[in-house]
Each structure stands twice: as structure tokens, then as C-alpha cells.
Scaffold this active site. Structure first.
Site, PDB file in Angstrom:
ATOM      1  N   SER B 105     -14.656  31.815 -20.323  1.00  0.00           N
ATOM      2  CA  SER B 105     -15.723  30.952 -20.814  1.00  0.00           C
ATOM      3  C   SER B 105     -15.471  29.493 -20.445  1.00  0.00           C
ATOM      4  O   SER B 105     -16.267  28.619 -20.769  1.00  0.00           O
ATOM      5  CB  SER B 105     -15.846  31.102 -22.329  1.00  0.00           C
ATOM      6  OG  SER B 105     -14.576  30.917 -22.925  1.00  0.00           O
ATOM      7  N   LEU B 108     -13.813  25.860 -15.325  1.00  0.00           N
ATOM      8  CA  LEU B 108     -13.398  26.253 -13.983  1.00  0.00           C
ATOM      9  C   LEU B 108     -13.931  27.631 -13.635  1.00  0.00           C
ATOM     10  O   LEU B 108     -14.414  27.861 -12.524  1.00  0.00           O
ATOM     11  CB  LEU B 108     -11.867  26.250 -13.891  1.00  0.00           C
ATOM     12  CG  LEU B 108     -11.309  26.599 -12.507  1.00  0.00           C
ATOM     13  CD1 LEU B 108     -11.504  25.445 -11.542  1.00  0.00           C
ATOM     14  CD2 LEU B 108      -9.834  26.980 -12.577  1.00  0.00           C
ATOM     15  N   LYS B 110     -16.565  29.149 -14.819  1.00  0.00           N
ATOM     16  CA  LYS B 110     -18.009  29.134 -14.590  1.00  0.00           C
ATOM     17  C   LYS B 110     -18.376  28.448 -13.277  1.00  0.00           C
ATOM     18  O   LYS B 110     -19.213  28.907 -12.526  1.00  0.00           O
ATOM     19  CB  LYS B 110     -18.704  28.414 -15.754  1.00  0.00           C
ATOM     20  CG  LYS B 110     -18.937  29.322 -16.953  1.00  0.00           C
ATOM     21  CD  LYS B 110     -19.825  28.664 -17.988  1.00  0.00           C
ATOM     22  CE  LYS B 110     -18.984  27.766 -18.898  1.00  0.00           C
ATOM     23  NZ  LYS B 110     -19.721  27.288 -20.079  1.00  0.00           N
ATOM     24  N   HIS B 270      -5.814  24.165  -4.717  1.00  0.00           N
ATOM     25  CA  HIS B 270      -7.050  24.445  -3.989  1.00  0.00           C
ATOM     26  C   HIS B 270      -7.236  23.537  -2.779  1.00  0.00           C
ATOM     27  O   HIS B 270      -8.017  23.829  -1.899  1.00  0.00           O
ATOM     28  CB  HIS B 270      -8.274  24.408  -4.899  1.00  0.00           C
ATOM     29  CG  HIS B 270      -8.631  23.052  -5.391  1.00  0.00           C
ATOM     30  ND1 HIS B 270      -8.108  22.524  -6.534  1.00  0.00           N
ATOM     31  CD2 HIS B 270      -9.452  22.123  -4.881  1.00  0.00           C
ATOM     32  CE1 HIS B 270      -8.601  21.320  -6.721  1.00  0.00           C
ATOM     33  NE2 HIS B 270      -9.419  21.041  -5.740  1.00  0.00           N
ATOM     34  N   GLU B 308     -11.870   9.447  -5.748  1.00  0.00           N
ATOM     35  CA  GLU B 308     -13.028   9.957  -6.462  1.00  0.00           C
ATOM     36  C   GLU B 308     -13.854   8.762  -6.894  1.00  0.00           C
ATOM     37  O   GLU B 308     -13.299   7.710  -7.196  1.00  0.00           O
ATOM     38  CB  GLU B 308     -12.594  10.740  -7.708  1.00  0.00           C
ATOM     39  CG  GLU B 308     -12.149  12.159  -7.414  1.00  0.00           C
ATOM     40  CD  GLU B 308     -11.674  12.890  -8.664  1.00  0.00           C
ATOM     41  OE1 GLU B 308     -11.518  14.108  -8.602  1.00  0.00           O
ATOM     42  OE2 GLU B 308     -11.459  12.219  -9.703  1.00  0.00           O
ATOM     43  N   HIS B 332      -1.439  18.133  -4.427  1.00  0.00           N
ATOM     44  CA  HIS B 332      -2.360  18.162  -3.281  1.00  0.00           C
ATOM     45  C   HIS B 332      -1.852  17.351  -2.089  1.00  0.00           C
ATOM     46  O   HIS B 332      -1.710  17.862  -0.988  1.00  0.00           O
ATOM     47  CB  HIS B 332      -3.734  17.632  -3.686  1.00  0.00           C
ATOM     48  CG  HIS B 332      -4.348  18.355  -4.834  1.00  0.00           C
ATOM     49  ND1 HIS B 332      -4.171  19.695  -5.047  1.00  0.00           N
ATOM     50  CD2 HIS B 332      -5.148  17.913  -5.848  1.00  0.00           C
ATOM     51  CE1 HIS B 332      -4.836  20.066  -6.130  1.00  0.00           C
ATOM     52  NE2 HIS B 332      -5.435  18.996  -6.638  1.00  0.00           N
ATOM     53  N   ARG B 438      -5.016  10.267   7.850  1.00  0.00           N
ATOM     54  CA  ARG B 438      -5.154   9.329   8.968  1.00  0.00           C
ATOM     55  C   ARG B 438      -3.801   9.181   9.648  1.00  0.00           C
ATOM     56  O   ARG B 438      -2.797   8.923   8.993  1.00  0.00           O
ATOM     57  CB  ARG B 438      -5.629   7.965   8.481  1.00  0.00           C
ATOM     58  CG  ARG B 438      -6.916   8.011   7.691  1.00  0.00           C
ATOM     59  CD  ARG B 438      -7.388   6.625   7.329  1.00  0.00           C
ATOM     60  NE  ARG B 438      -8.100   6.034   8.445  1.00  0.00           N
ATOM     61  CZ  ARG B 438      -9.423   6.020   8.555  1.00  0.00           C
ATOM     62  NH1 ARG B 438     -10.174   6.510   7.592  1.00  0.00           N
ATOM     63  NH2 ARG B 438      -9.988   5.506   9.611  1.00  0.00           N
ATOM     64  N   TYR B 475     -11.836  12.970  14.115  1.00  0.00           N
ATOM     65  CA  TYR B 475     -12.128  12.050  15.205  1.00  0.00           C
ATOM     66  C   TYR B 475     -10.895  11.279  15.610  1.00  0.00           C
ATOM     67  O   TYR B 475      -9.978  11.068  14.827  1.00  0.00           O
ATOM     68  CB  TYR B 475     -13.307  11.132  14.906  1.00  0.00           C
ATOM     69  CG  TYR B 475     -13.248  10.332  13.629  1.00  0.00           C
ATOM     70  CD1 TYR B 475     -13.694  10.870  12.437  1.00  0.00           C
ATOM     71  CD2 TYR B 475     -12.799   9.023  13.641  1.00  0.00           C
ATOM     72  CE1 TYR B 475     -13.669  10.132  11.275  1.00  0.00           C
ATOM     73  CE2 TYR B 475     -12.780   8.269  12.477  1.00  0.00           C
ATOM     74  CZ  TYR B 475     -13.207   8.835  11.290  1.00  0.00           C
ATOM     75  OH  TYR B 475     -13.178   8.099  10.140  1.00  0.00           O
ATOM     76  N   ARG B 560     -12.417  -0.948  -4.764  1.00  0.00           N
ATOM     77  CA  ARG B 560     -11.557  -0.307  -3.775  1.00  0.00           C
ATOM     78  C   ARG B 560     -10.125  -0.117  -4.278  1.00  0.00           C
ATOM     79  O   ARG B 560      -9.228   0.166  -3.499  1.00  0.00           O
ATOM     80  CB  ARG B 560     -11.560  -1.129  -2.490  1.00  0.00           C
ATOM     81  CG  ARG B 560     -12.838  -0.925  -1.712  1.00  0.00           C
ATOM     82  CD  ARG B 560     -13.144  -2.063  -0.767  1.00  0.00           C
ATOM     83  NE  ARG B 560     -14.457  -1.848  -0.170  1.00  0.00           N
ATOM     84  CZ  ARG B 560     -14.647  -1.265   1.011  1.00  0.00           C
ATOM     85  NH1 ARG B 560     -13.620  -0.864   1.723  1.00  0.00           N
ATOM     86  NH2 ARG B 560     -15.856  -1.087   1.476  1.00  0.00           N
TER      87      ARG B 560
END
Lengths: 586, 583
Positions: B105, B108, B110, B270, B308, B332, B438, B475, B560
Site C-alpha cells: 500500500s 513506491l 503504487k 535504481h 532535483e 547512486h 561529465r 554528446y 544553483r
């Protein structure tokens, strides 16, 4: 002078006592030394004279787009560093009292109409020409100034990106154009031209550029007459010569010898308009201003290099000239070989013309002799497609019916130096093929011990990286890489890291002739071919050409509009190469 | 089997050329291996996974238009396929997979897990026999669960056909069991229901723990003791946080290992399932042109950037306990760094790759507190709109010093990377949302075009950018001549924008990871020793920051980030690539 008179190339003119109506003494033949007046152009330019500095010294820098010419524009920087600001500006004094006279010899010809006058106009339109300049057309046709202007105006076009005031500019430009009719071998007529030029120059320091847009058999006559009768007495005199520069080593060196009777090395500007193409210019930038390419630029990583030139039309009734030369002389020995030399040369000491040309000569001299077995020649034949019939080469009325002149050729060349030993450099050039293009393809080796080997099938060489520089049409640079196809499975695919000029740069790319004319005016020799370069290029191709012609090697016939003779594939296969342009991918 | 294209099964893909419809035979191999064995090489290389049915075309052949068409190749491989089909026949029909989402319930579950499972089903990536169980404390019927699940299911953009139908079929396979997380009794009930659905077939069971960390161990204990498969495999996917530091992480691992073997534990990160992170190894190892450049000789610095554009937005309770360094950097970004910097593995097998990653992590220099900048966002009013600061969040203590932004400089003391700064930056409530890698290259030695570049040669260097999100792209910035008569240099990009090149929607990271767990592909999951190494790198600096109560540098919501990040970069001679005007 004695040397001059004893030379067999020279056809001494009878008119030694020619006089000009308004200033006899200046026009007297005694002052018109056959060799240019020392001090103005008998020396090589000092090493530090780069193209940009020269342009700055000749006339005020006017970059047409508002950017300083000399600074990289870094968009992540707030302001652009302008190194020009600190350097002395010595152009001011010269600007006002020097003039430039450009004489297009052979003004009524095709090249002049289609390329030279439009290029001059574009330079004028973009403010690249100095303040005081005149343009003279010279040819045998009787014409007055007005008729010349009329003729020129029909081929002038304005740049797509700035059409403002085009008519205005055109009118102003045409006012600076004049015509003088004369024979190509008449010193008298050139003296008349000299007087007209003097009149226009109005006593200012005079610089003169002659563009010889004439058949090769009259090069020397014109060079003689122009040099002896119409050289500048106060400034420089330069002569632009168009190909062909001979048919082989002997005729080329004969031509050079004759030209040098009247001109110094640094007065001769042998044009190879491929060197003026944007992407050929960019080749050195790519190599030497990026870290990521130079480490890869050798036999360690490069498997082969391909230089490809194709046209989608034949001689179309104008094969007379071509038949005497053939595709190898017309495209390979000059355009493609020049690009090869630029591609393969070692890092030059500087970007100065002499340094670059020294490196190019070294490459050419390191090349392995070109063997007949490494050459495939072809000739297009008639072909009917979609109800349309395309004529074969020998159907051209200006071409002998039994001609074996190649309209297509492919060759494998090798450079015997430390950097390139064993790497095949493949060239391919042809007329009447299925597409029009010019490009450089660099195929890299396969990844040693590739972890993803099993995703590639059996032939690892098929999935290697490839760098493509497309010179024309649609200028572009792209690098083929292997990439994972997005999704849950692990499938690899070739994708391109892409730079399409059209998409990135909105400005129209200038024609090669504009760049080259501007360089000649600025005395920048980087893109012109030095005599020793020419000798080396001929030395490479002459034995092969002789053998082809002595043995009357029959070309492989291929249909008009096809992909060329299959022999080219076998040649490539022999050297373990696959042509990059015929994979169906592009 | 020797005729298979490869013995070293490539990544998560199948190692064999299965035809599109060879949907049979999941895990005939795993089934035979008792879980007490640590899956070393043997496991990796024998482990055949059956991803092929997910890929509509031949899975293992690079698409090359100048090569024989996939169709031709496929025909050539028919004999191989046949053999494999035979091998897997007989076992395929009688195995099942039961996926139990513990904490069904929750958010995550859902938002990510059920939709990922549906997407896998929609794409035919799930085995023929599967059931999905939701497990949570809430009282709910199967129908209520289905109702809840159906609200978040979406169909892939590129194939909306039969979506309604597929959804219905999928929901029919979804069930619910209500129970406590620490009740063996309740898990025994679940086991009974699972058995019922498995109907005597070989049963493979995957538990996805989508629950708070304090009940991890309880749930694992119950699931393992009372609901393990008796004849197939049992695997448990665990979500971060994996502890708060070396000690708590080691304690958690110890506890988990009381009930599970190493190879049953699937620690999910993830970010490792993101398309472009997956592609990182492909780029490095299947192209000739990158690997020669991949060292201190040519690379000046590497930047791993995560941002974010929103804050905790009223849900800061969990976050405040961890902070951005634990939440993003230690897992991550560090994982991506390890993948980026590792040596070439012996093969693409999970153990080989993870061995190399551990080596990188263990070669890293301890992070000094001087090399870390922490920040916290404060409120900001812009265009009439007011954005709350971090401590304005009701779930966050008023005096919280928890960093919502951090930048760090890391170094790998090995032969390949000695002296190359690896800069990380992660933050919430910044001006944009992005995740990228980068790579800034060194300047050209003895650059002939120096005079065109200005005084700072480092400014005009090449840069390789791998944009993980949004708008996946790769790129390479190169110096190029600006077309025209002058000699002006300019930076242009050699570009690969995924949107432009690939029309297929890129699958969500969770799809990939859930599928890998089902297939037993561990490459993208974090092994215990990796986790230990990651924690031992960050634990000392985290302790120091917390003990010294280092005050974060405040930055306005939507900005920033703190300027301190620039000074940190400057000290290591780096310029952040993401704040340039050209981005």
C-alpha cells in the site's frame, strides 16, 4: 635578363619600346624587369606571418559577423577574450594609400563567370576586400566595360543570410569592374593594361593579383607578359594558376621551370579549390585543437582511411579537356592527394604556410610507390533508366570513340612512416555515379578483447567506430559509435555522434574560391600548392599513369548512374577494407 | 550448448539466440543449485537468462545495416534455437514465479513497482506462470488492491494496443494478503495462498521489500522461514537505505544473512537501472575510441551531477534522518563512479563486474571533510510565489543541519586515476532537474591553435557528457572551425539525442531491475562487500560532519546551490560543466 632571353619557354615580344599615354617613363620596358623588383616579393614571408596577421596588416580587420577573428567563442564564458586588442595595429597607415588590382585573365570563360567574379563579389559584399580595389577582366573577346559588367551581373548572387542592400552593393561592385581586351601573348596589350591599372591606382602603393583562368598551353605566355609588362613596381604581384599543372612529372616540372622564369616561388599561387572547402579547412582544427582525436590518429587505432569523391554527372558534351587528362589527374593526383597529405601529416611546428607545406611534402615523399595492381580504373557506359537514356563516356561527341581514359578510379596508397605503416589509404573518384559527394572516412580498428564480442556476430571489423567528414554536400562530421539500444534487452547498435553544419551553423558556408582568393590577396600560402609538393605528387602518380597508358589498360565499364565498377570492391577487399559509402547506411 | 553465441552471458541480456516465442523454461538452472552456494563464476557463466522474449528482434546481434539482415542471421541460427528449445522444454511449463510486494500500500509500490510489473507483463517479459501478491497491514480485498493498482498503471507510449485488455489480464494475476510484517503466522498464511496459485509447479518466489528499514529484518525473517519456496529459488529485493553508516549497514547485512544467502539478497539501486548508466559500459568497452582516452593521461576530471528542482515538500521526516550524502552520493553517484572508473572486467558477468567495482571503491582515498561542501536550501520568493525552506517543512526539526546539498571531491589512488578529481554534486530544490556524467579532458599539449583559444587553455577542452536524465543524450564537445572566411574556433557538439535517434520509450529503471531479479542477473545489484566499501568511504566524513555539527551553507530554493561548490571545484582546478551558459 640574359637568362630570360635565352630561355626556350620565352617568346620574346617585339615591343620593347612601348609607351603609355600619360606617363612614359614609368611604362618603359626597361623598368619592367622580367623579374620582380627585389624587396617586395623576393623574400619568403617571415614565419610569424599567419593568415590572420597578414590580413590585419593589409587592411583593417573586418570580420563580417562582428566577432573578432581570432578568438574562440566560448559560450560558457561571459566575455570573449580578444587577443587582437593588445597587438599593434599597423594597418592604418597602409590602408589609405595601397590599392589592390585583380586581373582575371580569361574573363569571358566559364570559371570566371561562375566562380571567380561571384567569389569576388561575395568578398566585397562581406567587406573583406580592401578599400581601394579594382577588378579587370582580360581576354581576347572584344567587349567594353559595360558589356563585361552586364555579363558578370548575371551570375552574381547575394548570400542567403544577408540580402540587405544587395542591389546597392552590386552596383557599387560593378563600378569597380573594368575590361581590357587583348591577346594572351602580347606584351603590348599587357602594357596597355598596366597603364589602365596605373590610372586606377592613382599613384598609391599598388598590389596586383592575376588570376589565370585560361587553358594551360597559354599559362606561360600570360605569366611572361603579365610579369614583364604589368607587374607592380611598388607593391606585390601574385599570380593564381588553376590546374592542370602538367600531365606528369616532366610536363609539370617544365611548366614550373617556365613560370619561374618570370615569377618567384612566392608569387605563384597554385590553386586547388578542394583545399578551400570548409571541412578540409576544419580537418586540421579537428586534429590539432581537440585532445580526443590526436591520440587515435595512427596505425595503432586507425584501420584504414577512405577519400571518396563522386559526381552524379558525366562529361556531358564537354569531354575534350577531360579526355586528355582522365579522372586520376583531374581529381586524385591533386584534390584527394592534397586532402590525404593534410590528413596524414605530422603536427607542424606552427600553422604557418611553410610549416604546414613542409609536413605535407614529407607525407607525400614517404608514400610507397603506387602499384598498378593497387589501382582500378573504370569508364561509364550508356544506361537507360526509367525511360531515360544516359549517354556513355565515348558517346560524348568531344571524346574519341576508342578512348580508354578512366572516368573512375580507385587506388590503395600506403605511407611508409612510423605513424601509418600498413594502413591502407583508399581513394575513389568517379564521374556519372549514383550520387554526388566528397568525404573522408576513417575506420577504426576493432576493440581488442571486446567484452561485447558475441553481440557483434563473427566479423568484428563490421562494428568498428568510424569518423566521417563529409565535405559536400551537406557538410557534416559524425562519429559512429556502438551504443546500447534502449530497452530491457542488451542489443547494440551503431549510432552517430553527429554534427550537421546546417543544423548548427545558420550562416551560409562560403565558396572555396572566396577563401582562396582572400588568402592570395592576404599572401597566405597555406592552401596553395608549393612547387615541391606538386613535384612529389606527380612523382607518386606519374609511373602509374605511364604504365596505364603505355599498356592501354582497358577500363572496367560501369553504367551511368551506378555505384561504379565492382573492381573497386575487390581492391578494397584485398586490403581488408570495406568501402564506408556503399553500406547502405548513409 | 557450445554452439551458443557466447558462454559469457552478456549483461542482463540473454546469452542465447532464442526465438521470439521461446517463452518457456525459466530457471531450469537455478532450480538445481542449492542456495547455500555462493554464486561465483560458475553461477555467472552457467546462469542462462531468458530475456529474449522481451526483445522483438534477435537479441544478440548488433544491428548493422551493412551486415546481413537480422532476419537472415536468425535463419542461420535456427538450429541453435531448436536445440535450446528442446533443452528448455519440459521444464518450462511447470515453473512459476510469485512476486510478493511487501508494503503494497506504500508509495513506491503504487508508483513504481506495480507499474513496472505491468510494463514487463505488457512487453511479454514475465514468465507464463506468475502471480503477484500484495502484502501489507491494511485490510483490503483482492478487488480493492486491483482497484488501487489499476489507478497507476499506464501503457507504454509506443504500443497502446490492447492496453485495456492486457491490464485486465494483469490485474487478474494480482492478489492481496493482509498481515503484520513481523508475524510468521501471517506469512505462513501467505505461503498457503502462494502454494495454491503455484498448483504444484516448481515455485520461484521474489519478495520485494518496499517497507521502512526498521522492519526489514523482521519481514525477511518471516518470509524466509515461513514463505520460502520449497523447490525453486527465493529472492528478496531490498530498497535503500542500507544502514546509516558502516556499523549499522554491517549489522543489517549480518541480520539479513541469518535468513538469506548472499545471492538471495538483491540490493536495489535504481540508478544502476537507468538506460544511460547501462550504456556506460557499452560505450567504454564496445568502442575503440573511448578506452584509450579513459585515464589520467587524457581525462582532467570527472563530474557526477545530480539535481532535483523540488525540496522535501512536507515529506522530510525520512530524509532528515539521512541527508543528501547518504540519500544520493554514497549510493547512486558512487555506484556510477565505480562503473565509470573500473578496470575492464574479465567478462560481463555480475561477479566480474562487481569485483572490479569493489576494487575501485577500495582504491579510493578517504574523503577529507575539507573536500566536502554541504548546503541546505532556504525559502525563496520568486515571481510572487514563495518556496519554503527545508526547515519550514513541518516534518523537519527547526534546527536541522541535515544537508540537502553536497559537493565532494574524491580521488582514486590507482595507476589509472591518480590525481584526477572526481567531483560529485547532489542537491534538492535547485534550479533544474538533471543527472549527468561529465568528463572533461585535458587541454591539447602544444596546441597549434592556442592563440585562438585565449589565455586559459583549460577552458576550451573537449568534454564528454552522458546525460542520464532528463532527455537522455550523449554528446562530445569538440572544437571546430566556425564556417566562414576567418579562423574562429568554437565548441560544437557531436550529438546523440536519444529522443531523436530512438523512437521507443525508454523503460523505467525499475522494470529492468525487477526483471533482472527474476532472471537472477545480479550485475546491477549491490553486493555486500561493495556496500561495505561504499560505507567505509563515507562513514568517517559523515561522522565528522555530524559530530562537528558543520553548518550547511544556505542557498535559496530554486538556485544553483551554494557557491562553496565552486570554491571546492576551483581548489581542484575544476570548473563545473553544468553551470555554463551553453547548457
Amino acid at each position: 635578363m640574359t637568362k630570360l632571353l635565352s630561355n626556350p619557354c620565352c617568346h620574346p615580344s617585339s615591343s620593347t619600346t612601348f609607351s603609355c599615354f600619360h606617363n612614359e617613363s614609368l611604362c618603359s620596358s626597361k623598368k619592367m624587369a622580367a623579374l620582380p623588383i627585389s624587396g617586395h616579393f623576393s623574400k619568403w614571408p617571415p614565419k610569424s606571418f599567419t593568415r590572420i596577421q597578414l590580413r590585419r596588416s593589409d587592411f583593417e580587420l573586418r570580420s563580417s559577423n562582428g566577432y573578432p577573428l581570432n578568438a574562440v567563442s566560448l559560450q560558457d564564458e561571459g566575455s570573449v577574450v580578444n587577443p587582437l586588442a593588445e597587438e599593434p595595429n599597423f594597418s592604418d597607415s597602409a590602408e589609405g594609400d595601397s590599392t589592390l588590382s585583380i586581373t582575371v585573365v580569361g574573363a569571358s570563360g566559364d570559371l570566371a563567370k561562375k566562380k571567380i567574379f561571384p567569389a569576388l563579389f561575395a568578398l566585397y559584399y562581406e567587406d573583406w576586400l580592401p578599400e581601394n580595389f579594382v577588378i579587370f577582366g582580360y581576354s581576347r573577346t572584344k567587349m567594353n566595360d559595360e558589356e563585361l559588367r552586364n555579363m558578370i551581373s548575371r551570375t552574381l548572387t547575394c548570400r542567403i543570410d544577408q540580402r540587405e542592400n544587395c542591389d546597392d552593393k552590386m552596383t557599387q561592385f560593378l563600378k569597380r569592374c573594368f575590361y581590357h581586351s587583348g591577346q594572351y601573348n602580347s606584351e603590348e596589350h599587357f602594357s596597355e593594361l598596366d597603364c589602365k591599372l596605373k590610372e586606377k591606382e592613382g599613384g598609391r602603393l599598388s598590389n596586383r593579383l592575376f588570376y589565370l583562368s585560361i587553358p594551360p598551353n597559354i599559362f606561360v605566355d600570360v605569366a611572361r607578359c603579365a610579369s614583364t609588362r604589368a607587374s607592380s613596381t611598388t607593391g606585390w604581384t601574385r599570380v593564381i594558376v588553376e590546374k592542370p599543372f602538367g600531365r606528369d612529372s616532366e610536363s609539370s616540372s617544365e611548366l614550373t621551370k617556365c613560370l619561374k622564369q618570370f615569377l618567384n616561388e612566392d608569387q605563384i599561387f597554385r590553386i586547388d579549390h578542394y583545399l578551400g572547402k570548409e571541412l578540409v579547412e576544419n580537418l586540421s582544427v579537428i586534429r590539432f585543437s581537440n585532445l580526443v582525436f590526436e591520440p587515435l590518429w595512427s596505425r595503432n587505432y586507425i584501420r584504414n582511411v577512405q577519400f571518396i569523391f563522386s559526381e552524379d554527372f558525366g562529361t556531358e558534351g564537354r569531354g575534350g579537356y577531360f579526355d586528355n587528362y582522365g579522372i586520376i589527374r583531374d581529381i586524385m593526383q591533386n584534390h584527394l592527394l592534397q586532402i590525404l597529405a593534410l590528413f596524414a601529416m605530422e603536427t607542424p611546428v606552427s600553422l604557418d604556410a611553410e610549416d604546414i607545406r613542409n609536413e605535407k611534402v614529407k607525407v607525400l615523399r614517404s608514400m610507397k610507390q603506387l602499384l598498378l595492381e593497387n589501382v582500378v580504373v573504370g569508364q561509364y557506359k550508356g544506361h537507360s533508366k526509367g525511360g531515360k537514356t544516359y549517354l556513355g563516356y565515348t558517346d560524348d561527341p568531344t571524346v574519341p570513340n576508342n578512348s580508354v581514359t578512366p572516368t573512375f578510379a580507385a587506388a590503395a596508397l600506403f605511407i611508409n612512416n612510423a605513424r601509418w605503416d600498413g594502413v591502407p589509404f583508399l581513394m575513389k573518384a568517379g564521374k556519372a555515379l549514383h550520387t554526388r559527394r566528397a568525404e573522408i572516412r576513417v575506420q577504426f580498428r576493432h576493440v581488442p578483447g571486446n567484452l561485447y564480442k558475441h553481440t557483434f556476430g563473427t566479423d568484428l571489423d563490421l562494428a568498428t567506430n568510424e569518423l566521417v567528414l563529409r565535405v559536400q554536400p551537406d557538410e557534416a562530421i559524425y562519429l559512429k559509435i556502438n551504443n546500447k539500444v534502449p530497452g530491457l534487452e542488451m542489443r547494440l547498435d551503431r549510432s552517430d555522434l553527429n554534427l550537421l553544419y546546417k543544423a548548427r551553423y545558420t550562416r551560409e558556408i562560403p565558396d572555396a574560391y572566396e577563401r582562396l582568393l582572400l588568402d592570395a590577396i592576404a599572401g597566405e600560402r597555406r592552401l596553395f600548392i608549393r612547387s615541391d609538393e606538386l613535384d612529389a605528387a606527380w612523382a607518386l602518380f606519374t609511373p602509374l599513369l605511364k604504365e596505364l597508358e603505355d599498356r592501354k589498360i582497358a577500363p572496367e565499364l560501369y553504367p551511368y548512374g551506378s555505384r561504379g565498377p565492382v573492381g573497386a570492391h575487390y581492391l578494397a577487399a584485398k586490403h581488408n577494407v570495406r568501402w564506408g559509402d556503399l553500406t547502405g547506411e548513409d | 550448448m557450445t554452439a551458443l553465441p557466447s558462454p559469457n552471458h552478456c549483461c542482463s541480456s540473454s546469452s542465447s539466440a532464442y526465438s521470439v516465442n521461446s517463452s518457456i523454461g525459466f530457471h531450469q538452472i537455478q532450480r538445481n543449485i542449492p542456495f547455500s552456494l555462493i554464486p561465483q563464476k560458475k553461477f555467472g557463466s552457467k546462469n542462462v537468462s531468458f530475456r529474449s522474449k522481451c526483445s522483438p528482434s534477435l537479441p544478440d546481434v548488433v544491428l548493422m545495416q551493412d551486415a546481413p539482415s537480422p532476419k537472415e542471421l536468425k535463419e542461420g541460427l535456427l538450429t541453435v534455437e531448436d536445440r535450446n528449445t528442446v533443452v528448455s522444454d519440459g521444464k518450462g511449463d511447470d515453473s512459476t514465479v510469485s512476486i510478493t510486494i511487501v508494503g503494497a500500500s506504500g508509495d513506491l509500490a503504487k508508483k513504481k513497482i506495480f507499474p513496472a510489473l505491468f510494463a514487463l507483463y505488457y512487453e511479454d517479459c514475465l514468465p507464463e506462470h506468475f502471480t503477484i501478491f500484495g502484502y501489507a497491514r491494511s485490510k483490503m480485498t483482492d478487488a480493492e488492491l486491483r482497484d488501487m493498482v489499476s489507478r497507476t498503471l499506464t501503457c507504454r507510449i509506443d504500443k497502446r494496443e490492447n492496453c485495456g485488455e492486457k491490464m485486465e489480464q494483469f490485474l487478474k494475476r494480482c492478489f492481496y494478503h493482509s498481515g503484520n510484517y513481523d508475524s510468521e503466522e501471517n506469512f505462513t498464511e501467505l505461503d498457503g495462498k502462494l502454494k495454491e496459485h503455484e498448483a504444484g509447479r516448481v515455485s520461484n518466489r521474489l519478495f520485494y521489500l518496499s517497507i521502512p528499514p526498521n522492519i526489514f529484518v523482521d519481514a525477511v525473517k518471516c518470509a524466509s522461514r515461513s514463505a520460502s519456496s520449497a523447490n525453486g529459488w527465493t529472492r528478496v529485493i531490498v530498497e535503500k537505505p542500507f544502514g546509516r553508516d558502516s556499523e549499522s549497514s554491517a549489522a543489517l547485512t549480518r541480520s539479513l544473512k541469518q535468513y538469506l544467502e548472499e545471492e538471495q539478497i538483491f540490493r536495489i539501486d535504481h540508478y544502476l537501472g537507468k538506460e544511460l548508466v547501462e550504456n556506460l559500459s557499452v560505450l567504454r568497452f564496445s568502442n575503440l575510441i573511448f578506452e584509450p582516452l579513459w585515464s589520467r593521461k587524457y581525462i582532467r576530471n570527472v563530474q557526477l551531477i545530480f539535481s532535483e528542482d523540488f525540496g522535501t515538500e512536507g515529506r522530510g521526516g525520512y530524509f532528515d534522518h539521512y541527508g543528501i550524502i547518504r540519500d544520493i552520493m554514497q549510493n547512486h553517484l558512487l555506484q556510477i563512479l565505480a562503473l565509470f572508473a573500473m578496470e575492464t572486467p574479465v567478462s560481463l558477468d555480475a561477479e566480474d563486474i562487481r569485483n572490479e567495482k569493489v576494487k575501485v571503491l577500495r582504491s579510493m582515498r578517504p574523503i577529507r571533510v575539507d573536500d566536502v561542501v554541504v548546503g541546505q536550501y532556504k525559502s525563496h520568493t520568486r515571481g510572487g510565489l514563495s518556496y519554503p525552506g527545508y526547515t519550514d517543512d513541518k516534518t523537519v526539526p527547526k534546527d536541522s543541519l541535515t544537508p540537502t546539498f553536497a559537493a565532494a571531491a574524491l580521488f582514486i589512488d590507482n595507476a589509472r586515476w591518480d590525481g584526477v578529481p572526481f567531483l560529485m554534486k547532489a542537491g534538492k530544490a535547485l534550479h533544474d532537474r538533471r543527472a549527468e556524467i561529465r568528463v572533461q579532458f585535458r587541454h591539447v599539449p602544444g596546441n597549434l591553435y592556442n592563440r585562438n583559444v585565449g589565455t586559459d587553455t583549460d577552458r576550451a577542452t573537449n568534454e564528454l557528457v552522458i546525460r542520464v536524465q532528463p532527455d537522455e543524450a550523449i554528446y562530445l564537445k569538440i572544437n571546430n572551425k566556425v564556417p566562414g572566411l576567418g579562423m574562429r574556433l568554437d565548441r560544437s557538439n557531436l550529438n546523440l539525442l536519444y529522443k531523436a535517434r530512438y523512437t521507443k520509450e525508454i523503460p523505467d529503471a525499475y522494470e529492468r531491475l525487477v526483471l533482472d531479479a527474476i532472471e537472477g542477473e545480479r550485475r546491477l545489484f549491490i553486493r555486500s562487500d561493495e556496500l561495505d566499501a561504499a560505507w567505509s568511504l563515507f562513514t568517517p566524513v559523515l561522522k565528522e560532519i555530524e559530530e562537528k555539527k558543520v553548518i550547511p551553507e544556505y542557498y535559496p530554493y530554486g538556485s544553483r546551490g551554494p557557491v562553496g561548490a565552486h570554491y571546492l571545484a576551483a581548489r581542484h582546478n575544476v570548473k563545473w560543466g553544468d553551470v555554463g551558459v551553453d547548457e
